[in-house]
Scaffold this motif. Structure first.
Motif, PDB file in Angstrom:
ATOM      1  N   LEU A  25      31.482 -24.868   1.925  1.00 29.64           N
ATOM      2  CA  LEU A  25      31.217 -23.832   0.921  1.00 29.64           C
ATOM      3  C   LEU A  25      32.460 -23.001   0.636  1.00 29.64           C
ATOM      4  CD1 LEU A  25      27.677 -22.603   2.039  1.00 29.64           C
ATOM      5  CD2 LEU A  25      28.268 -23.910   0.002  1.00 29.64           C
ATOM      6  N   VAL A  82      20.321 -23.576   7.755  1.00 27.64           N
ATOM      7  CA  VAL A  82      20.865 -24.451   8.809  1.00 27.64           C
ATOM      8  C   VAL A  82      21.232 -23.602  10.028  1.00 27.64           C
ATOM      9  CG1 VAL A  82      22.768 -26.005   9.430  1.00 27.64           C
ATOM     10  CG2 VAL A  82      21.650 -26.239   7.213  1.00 27.64           C
ATOM     11  N   GLY A  83      21.764 -22.424   9.766  1.00 23.79           N
ATOM     12  CA  GLY A  83      22.096 -21.511  10.871  1.00 23.79           C
ATOM     13  C   GLY A  83      20.872 -21.116  11.677  1.00 23.79           C
ATOM     14  N   THR A 113      19.837 -31.070  16.727  1.00 23.77           N
ATOM     15  CA  THR A 113      20.327 -30.017  15.836  1.00 23.77           C
ATOM     16  C   THR A 113      21.072 -30.621  14.648  1.00 23.77           C
ATOM     17  OG1 THR A 113      20.596 -28.661  17.794  1.00 23.77           O
ATOM     18  CG2 THR A 113      21.641 -27.882  15.790  1.00 23.77           C
ATOM     19  N   TRP A 114      21.910 -31.583  14.951  1.00 21.10           N
ATOM     20  CA  TRP A 114      22.659 -32.240  13.877  1.00 21.10           C
ATOM     21  C   TRP A 114      21.707 -32.978  12.927  1.00 21.10           C
ATOM     22  CZ3 TRP A 114      28.270 -34.008  14.647  1.00 21.10           C
ATOM     23  CH2 TRP A 114      28.953 -33.103  15.466  1.00 21.10           C
ATOM     24  N   CYS A 149      19.748 -24.200  13.720  1.00 20.61           N
ATOM     25  CA  CYS A 149      20.601 -24.467  14.893  1.00 20.61           C
ATOM     26  C   CYS A 149      20.350 -23.427  15.984  1.00 20.61           C
ATOM     27  CB  CYS A 149      22.067 -24.449  14.486  1.00 20.61           C
ATOM     28  SG  CYS A 149      22.510 -25.811  13.395  1.00 20.61           S
ATOM     29  N   PRO A 193      27.142 -27.974  12.938  1.00 17.49           N
ATOM     30  CA  PRO A 193      26.650 -28.196  11.564  1.00 17.49           C
ATOM     31  C   PRO A 193      26.849 -26.968  10.672  1.00 17.49           C
ATOM     32  CG  PRO A 193      25.042 -29.000  13.149  1.00 17.49           C
ATOM     33  CD  PRO A 193      26.086 -28.254  13.928  1.00 17.49           C
ATOM     34  N   VAL A 194      26.640 -25.789  11.235  1.00 16.38           N
ATOM     35  CA  VAL A 194      26.813 -24.565  10.439  1.00 16.38           C
ATOM     36  C   VAL A 194      28.274 -24.406  10.038  1.00 16.38           C
ATOM     37  CG1 VAL A 194      26.409 -22.084  10.373  1.00 16.38           C
ATOM     38  CG2 VAL A 194      24.961 -23.523  11.785  1.00 16.38           C
ATOM     39  N   SER A 215      27.679 -24.808  24.507  1.00 17.56           N
ATOM     40  CA  SER A 215      26.612 -24.624  23.519  1.00 17.56           C
ATOM     41  C   SER A 215      27.152 -24.595  22.090  1.00 17.56           C
ATOM     42  CB  SER A 215      25.859 -23.325  23.786  1.00 17.56           C
ATOM     43  OG  SER A 215      25.240 -23.376  25.047  1.00 17.56           O
ATOM     44  N   ALA A 249      23.178 -22.706   3.982  1.00 19.27           N
ATOM     45  CA  ALA A 249      23.939 -22.463   5.216  1.00 19.27           C
ATOM     46  C   ALA A 249      23.156 -21.556   6.166  1.00 19.27           C
ATOM     47  CB  ALA A 249      25.287 -21.836   4.874  1.00 19.27           C
ATOM     48  N   SER A 256      16.004 -25.364  23.299  1.00 18.28           N
ATOM     49  CA  SER A 256      16.479 -26.488  24.114  1.00 18.28           C
ATOM     50  C   SER A 256      16.855 -26.037  25.519  1.00 18.28           C
ATOM     51  CB  SER A 256      17.696 -27.138  23.451  1.00 18.28           C
ATOM     52  OG  SER A 256      18.813 -26.274  23.569  1.00 18.28           O
ATOM     53  N   GLU A 282      21.743 -18.355  29.685  1.00 12.67           N
ATOM     54  CA  GLU A 282      22.775 -17.845  30.582  1.00 12.67           C
ATOM     55  C   GLU A 282      23.668 -16.811  29.907  1.00 12.67           C
ATOM     56  OE1 GLU A 282      26.079 -19.519  33.744  1.00 12.67           O
ATOM     57  OE2 GLU A 282      24.653 -20.865  32.784  1.00 12.67           O
ATOM     58  N   TRP A 328      18.881 -24.337  19.609  1.00  7.03           N
ATOM     59  CA  TRP A 328      19.687 -23.971  20.785  1.00  7.03           C
ATOM     60  C   TRP A 328      18.847 -23.141  21.763  1.00  7.03           C
ATOM     61  CZ3 TRP A 328      21.697 -18.926  22.118  1.00  7.03           C
ATOM     62  CH2 TRP A 328      22.563 -18.951  23.207  1.00  7.03           C
ATOM     63  N   ALA A 364      19.647 -24.709  26.139  1.00  7.90           N
ATOM     64  CA  ALA A 364      21.069 -25.031  26.302  1.00  7.90           C
ATOM     65  C   ALA A 364      21.843 -23.907  26.968  1.00  7.90           C
ATOM     66  CB  ALA A 364      21.688 -25.332  24.939  1.00  7.90           C
ATOM     67  N   GLY A 365      21.342 -22.723  26.746  1.00 10.26           N
ATOM     68  CA  GLY A 365      22.074 -21.613  27.339  1.00 10.26           C
ATOM     69  C   GLY A 365      21.621 -21.268  28.733  1.00 10.26           C
ATOM     70  N   ALA A 380      19.956 -30.530  10.727  1.00 14.12           N
ATOM     71  CA  ALA A 380      20.849 -30.041   9.670  1.00 14.12           C
ATOM     72  C   ALA A 380      20.945 -31.068   8.542  1.00 14.12           C
ATOM     73  CB  ALA A 380      22.228 -29.748  10.255  1.00 14.12           C
ATOM     74  N   VAL A 413      28.529 -26.744  20.505  1.00 12.39           N
ATOM     75  CA  VAL A 413      28.269 -27.989  19.770  1.00 12.39           C
ATOM     76  C   VAL A 413      27.052 -27.825  18.855  1.00 12.39           C
ATOM     77  CG1 VAL A 413      26.780 -29.052  21.529  1.00 12.39           C
ATOM     78  CG2 VAL A 413      28.149 -30.503  20.045  1.00 12.39           C
ATOM     79  N   TYR A 414      26.162 -26.901  19.231  1.00 15.21           N
ATOM     80  CA  TYR A 414      24.991 -26.623  18.382  1.00 15.21           C
ATOM     81  C   TYR A 414      25.390 -25.930  17.080  1.00 15.21           C
ATOM     82  CZ  TYR A 414      21.871 -27.803  22.250  1.00 15.21           C
ATOM     83  OH  TYR A 414      21.196 -28.470  23.238  1.00 15.21           O
ATOM     84  N   THR A 435      19.977 -32.977  23.375  1.00 19.32           N
ATOM     85  CA  THR A 435      19.250 -32.073  22.488  1.00 19.32           C
ATOM     86  C   THR A 435      20.110 -31.609  21.304  1.00 19.32           C
ATOM     87  OG1 THR A 435      19.819 -30.270  23.986  1.00 19.32           O
ATOM     88  CG2 THR A 435      17.619 -31.201  24.196  1.00 19.32           C
ATOM     89  N   TRP A 436      21.441 -31.501  21.527  1.00 19.24           N
ATOM     90  CA  TRP A 436      22.274 -31.037  20.411  1.00 19.24           C
ATOM     91  C   TRP A 436      22.243 -32.013  19.251  1.00 19.24           C
ATOM     92  CZ3 TRP A 436      26.060 -34.408  19.019  1.00 19.24           C
ATOM     93  CH2 TRP A 436      26.572 -35.258  19.983  1.00 19.24           C
ATOM     94  N   ILE A 450      29.158 -26.743   7.188  1.00 17.02           N
ATOM     95  CA  ILE A 450      28.630 -26.308   5.890  1.00 17.02           C
ATOM     96  C   ILE A 450      29.400 -25.098   5.368  1.00 17.02           C
ATOM     97  CG2 ILE A 450      26.617 -25.302   4.744  1.00 17.02           C
ATOM     98  CD1 ILE A 450      24.871 -27.048   6.476  1.00 17.02           C
TER      99      ILE A 450
END
Lengths: 470, 60
Positions: free
Chosen positions: B28, A455-456, A42-43, A459, B20-21, B14, A452, A466, A285, A463, A468-469, A46, B16-17, A38-39, B24
């Motif tokens: 910047l 994208v934040g 995210t890429w 992501c 990308p930030v 996590s 930025a 997904s 989590e 996250w 993921a946590g 982005a 790794v998520y 899943t990560w 960037i």
């Protein structure tokens, strides 16, 4: 205390799904069957945003959304708004009756599912698809308008004009209303109790009627009513616009750039995104580790365990909203880096409309699964609204079909919604920057940090959904 | 905080998520250092006033 009791695993056709067993369920995290981690999504998301940013810089040199044209496609008969309002009032009365008189369990009484799934989530989807449908059916607005019409008939010219809505109030009443609803949904242990919920709905209606009687129905609905503002913002994304008995079409997103930004608009949007973020966070989590620690700290202050946990969740909710607000202010600081003439507050208001598609993307990504599954419960809840064994529509024995979409299907809907929502946010911010700055290079440079931030947000959302946590 | 750190191994994956930030933001930051060294100033461009924008005057 009941926390996240709603999510239960259901295995269907070899795929694991997470479904809901109660009406007051929150966003869902499914176990997808994906070809890549899943990560990696995210890429990829982005990269899509960065490519979109570059494409906008090269191919979008002039503002196109600041003043979009609308074309009237239909006239609406005068009776229709009155009928819609009457339907809204009837639904409100029926749901309140069910809340007070029906069975007091959240999954058998029609009220909790109607509030948390159909109203809160379903209307958000309907608003961006079909325009501001809530305004047409808004029951307290219909009551306010009806009361105003009756008062004018009875009192004539003796009726005093409404007060001017105070500028300093801005959207603050709506912020308080939305925050209170988010607290009820995400923090309160009483959120699923039908009679408590019915009482709170009644209290909210009373506050709205007082606001409308003081400042007029339109002024209050536009600024003070949390749900009118909430659904109204999503409706501005829609190509459909309902106004003054006319149906118009316009470019999608075209309703956002001209929107008013009274005081606290940024705070309102931060609550929209932050509350959804916190809902997702509580399923991971990181939060399930942090919450007991905070609960213990509050318990040492003398609070009992339930209250201490609610205090911890309240802190989490407020922190999530503050984090969203802070992230946006980072983007605004970047804009201010190339525009020293305007204050950060002024720039924040000028660009806040670009966050609305992101708020919608968060809602779609987070609640699409809930709406897909728990929304079906309305078939049997409407047939047996009080939970007393009646079968008014002949559908009381229907069940939720978990087969119609898999967890993997939901995941792809979530990813697409998030990417499209954030690209839409980039488009709106770029279009505003192009309109603000004479030099296109300066406009693009002003958006570096906004990229930025987008994208934040992407992501973070991926996250959260997904799992993921967790 | 002990509880959170004890489980750090679970949620640090996590991060790794967040990559990308971070990339960037790093890009910047480098760009803004270069800009500072090149002596660019935020107000070097002429621009319309806020009133011009609100009146719908897009460009000078």
């Amino acid at each position: 205390m009941r926390r996240r009791a709603a999510a239960v695993a259901v295995t269907v056709s070899g795929a694991s799904l997470l479904a809901v067993s109660t009406a007051n369920a929150h966003g869902l995290v499914g176990k997808q069957d994906l070809p890549v981690p899943t990560w990696l999504f995210t890429w990829a998301a982005a990269i899509v945003l960065i490519v979109s940013f570059v494409g906008l810089a090269m191919l979008w040199p002039t503002p196109r959304l600041q003043d979009v044209r609308e074309r009237v496609v239909a006239r609406i008969p005068a009776i229709v708004p009155a009928l819609c309002g009457a339907v809204g009032v009837a639904a409100l009365v029926g749901l309140l009756y069910a809340g007070f008189a029906g069975i007091q369990t959240d999954d058998a009484n029609v009220l909790p599912t109607s509030v948390y799934v159909v109203f809160w989530v379903g209307l958000a989807f309907a608003s961006f698809l079909f325009g501001d449908v809530f305004r047409a059916f808004n029951p307290w607005l219909a009551i306010g308008r009806g009361a105003g019409w009756l008062s004018r008939r009875l009192a004539g010219d003796r009726l005093p004009a409404p007060l001017a809505y105070p500028e300093r109030l801005g959207h603050w009443p709506a912020v308080v209303g939305l925050l209170a609803f988010a607290w009820l949904e995400l923090v309160s242990t009483e959120r699923g109790d039908p009679s408590t919920l019915a009482f709170l709905v009644l209290a909210y209606v009373a506050v709205q009627l007082v606001g409308m009687s003081l400042y007029g129905t339109r002024a209050w609905a536009d600024r003070g009513d949390a749900f009118s503002v909430y659904f109204g913002l999503f409706a501005r994304i829609s190509p459909l616009r309902w106004s003054e008995r006319k149906l118009s079409i316009r470019a999608p997103l075209g309703g956002l750039p001209p929107m008013d930004t009274p005081r606290a608009t940024v705070a309102f949007v931060a609550v929209m995104i932050g509350s959804t973020t916190f809902d997702g966070l509580t399923m991971g989590e990181a939060w399930t580790d942090a919450a007991p620690w905070m609960q213990d700290r509050f318990a040492t202050l003398g609070l009992d365990q339930d209250v201490a946990l609610q205090a911890a969740f309240t802190v989490g909710l407020l922190a999530s909203i503050a984090a969203v607000w802070g992230l946006y202010r980072v983007g605004i600081a970047g804009v201010r880096g190339v525009d020293g003439r305007r204050s950060a507050g002024e720039l924040a208001e000028l660009f806040v409309h670009s966050l609305v598609p992101i708020a919608l993307a968060y809602v779609v990504a987070h609640y699409f699964g809930l709406l897909s599954y728990q929304g079906q419960a309305m078939a049997f809840l409407l047939s047996d609204p009080l939970g007393d064994g009646s079968d008014l529509l002949g559908t009381a024995s229907t069940a939720i079909d978990y087969n119609w979409i898999s967890a993997t299907g939901i995941w792809y809907v979530q990813v697409v919604a998030l990417v499209v929502g954030h690209v839409a946010g980039l488009i709106l911010a770029h279009d505003r920057a192009i309109a603000l700055y004479a030099d296109p290079r300066q406009a693009v440079r002003s958006q570096y940090w906004m990229l930025a931030v987008m994208v934040g947000f992407t992501c973070l959302a991926l996250w959260l959904v997904s799992g993921a946590g967790s | 905080m002990t509880v959170i750190l004890a489980h750090a191994g679970h949620w640090t994956s996590s991060l790794v998520y967040l990559t990308p930030v971070l990339l960037i933001v790093a890009a910047l930051a480098v760009q803004s250092v270069r800009d500072r060294r090149a002596g660019r100033h935020p107000d070097q461009h002429s621009e319309p006033t806020l009133d011009d924008i609100l009146d719908g005057k897009k460009r000078k």
